[in-house]
Design an enzyme around this catalytic site. Structure first.
Site, PDB file in Angstrom:
ATOM      1  N   GLN A  16      20.092  70.981  16.486  1.00 30.16           N
ATOM      2  CA  GLN A  16      21.111  70.832  15.448  1.00 30.16           C
ATOM      3  C   GLN A  16      20.736  69.787  14.403  1.00 30.16           C
ATOM      4  O   GLN A  16      20.941  69.999  13.204  1.00 30.16           O
ATOM      5  CB  GLN A  16      22.457  70.469  16.097  1.00 30.16           C
ATOM      6  CG  GLN A  16      23.049  71.606  16.917  1.00 30.16           C
ATOM      7  CD  GLN A  16      24.408  71.245  17.498  1.00 30.16           C
ATOM      8  OE1 GLN A  16      24.842  70.093  17.443  1.00 30.16           O
ATOM      9  NE2 GLN A  16      25.076  72.231  18.067  1.00 30.16           N
ATOM     10  N   ASP A  43       8.830  72.303  18.339  1.00 29.40           N
ATOM     11  CA  ASP A  43       9.860  72.358  19.363  1.00 29.40           C
ATOM     12  C   ASP A  43       9.257  72.911  20.645  1.00 29.40           C
ATOM     13  O   ASP A  43       8.084  73.296  20.675  1.00 29.40           O
ATOM     14  CB  ASP A  43      11.066  73.191  18.905  1.00 29.40           C
ATOM     15  CG  ASP A  43      12.388  72.560  19.377  1.00 29.40           C
ATOM     16  OD1 ASP A  43      12.503  72.287  20.599  1.00 29.40           O
ATOM     17  OD2 ASP A  43      13.282  72.334  18.546  1.00 29.40           O
ATOM     18  N   ASP A 160      24.998  53.252  15.015  1.00 26.04           N
ATOM     19  CA  ASP A 160      25.643  52.037  15.505  1.00 26.04           C
ATOM     20  C   ASP A 160      25.923  51.060  14.368  1.00 26.04           C
ATOM     21  O   ASP A 160      26.971  50.420  14.326  1.00 26.04           O
ATOM     22  CB  ASP A 160      24.758  51.363  16.563  1.00 26.04           C
ATOM     23  CG  ASP A 160      24.398  52.341  17.668  1.00 26.04           C
ATOM     24  OD1 ASP A 160      25.315  52.903  18.270  1.00 26.04           O
ATOM     25  OD2 ASP A 160      23.194  52.549  17.902  1.00 26.04           O
ATOM     26  N   HIS A 188      19.448  51.323  21.538  1.00 31.16           N
ATOM     27  CA  HIS A 188      20.567  52.194  21.195  1.00 31.16           C
ATOM     28  C   HIS A 188      21.175  52.680  22.506  1.00 31.16           C
ATOM     29  O   HIS A 188      20.924  53.788  22.954  1.00 31.16           O
ATOM     30  CB  HIS A 188      20.051  53.351  20.342  1.00 31.16           C
ATOM     31  CG  HIS A 188      21.126  54.266  19.851  1.00 31.16           C
ATOM     32  ND1 HIS A 188      22.166  53.828  19.082  1.00 31.16           N
ATOM     33  CD2 HIS A 188      21.308  55.592  20.016  1.00 31.16           C
ATOM     34  CE1 HIS A 188      22.946  54.850  18.788  1.00 31.16           C
ATOM     35  NE2 HIS A 188      22.453  55.928  19.345  1.00 31.16           N
TER      36      HIS A 188
END
Length: 227
Positions: A16, A43, A160, A188
């Site tokens: 996405q 991918d 963030d 993160h």
């Protein structure tokens, strides 16, 4: 005088985020409206059909700046000659998992991709790591692609950072664009620490310290950090 195309690698390109990102790169939003690009999209084999679908959509759009598209599940092919690498792909965090839980999965992924960049990328390749845990993945990449200058490798903690800016702007009822110098320390993950010690807000009376304006240390040390 026309510029030479820049080769841009996007990993996880059929996902996405990748699907939303590649047309923006092809339009010149990332590198500029006068910079031609050749997109390299990588991918995993199960996503090959979807990846080819993304390529077809890019071709159909006829972006003037897009001078070529490489869509592949072969990491070596994907990394050949790339000048910029946007590392979106990684093992997805599933329900009940923290970002640290995906670390062991991503070590092997990033070791493979970093090794391919080391062998095949352009000499001054610049790398942005998006997949979580982003800081750790960037360190893995740095270790296995030692010829890429450390200053050329960065990672994304923008979500963030934006969240912290938004919390401060809502708390003080100011525009988010007036909040400056908020820092996110650490990975993160649940170990991150949003720091407003040096943050300021532009007010009609000039720059003011965020802690001074908030006047609520308890919120800054608890509710703000939890969000």
């Amino acid at each position: 005088m026309a510029k030479d195309p820049v080769r841009v690698l996007v990993t996880g390109a059929a996902g996405q985020i990748g699907y939303a990102l590649v047309p923006m790169i092809a339009r010149g939003i990332m590198l500029g409206s006068d910079q031609p690009v050749i997109l390299h999209m990588l991918d995993i084999p199960p996503a090959a059909e979807a990846l080819n679908g993304v390529k077809m959509e890019l071709v159909d759009a006829a972006f003037p700046l897009l001078k070529g598209v490489v869509a592949t599940t072969d990491v070596e092919e994907a990394c050949k000659g790339v000048n910029v690498a946007v590392m979106v792909g990684g093992f997805p965090r599933k329900e009940g998992m923290e970002r640290k839980d995906v670390m062991s999965k991503n070590v092997s992924i990033y070791k493979s991709q970093a090794s391919a960049l080391e062998k095949h990328a352009a000499a001054n390749c610049k790398v942005l790591v998006v997949a979580n845990p982003a800081n750790t993945n960037a360190l893995i990449l740095k270790e296995y692609a030692p010829s890429i200058p450390a200053k050329n490798i960065t990672c994304l903690t923008r979500l963030d950072h934006n969240r912290a800016l938004g919390q401060i702007s809502e708390k003080l009822n100011v525009q988010v664009s007036d909040v400056k110098n908020v820092i996110i320390w650490g990975n993160h993950s649940s170990t991150q620490y949003p720091d407003v010690t040096h943050a300021t807000v532009t007010t009609p009376a000039g720059e003011k310290s965020v802690p001074e304006l908030v006047k609520d240390d308890e919120w800054l040390k608890s509710g703000f950090i939890r969000v």
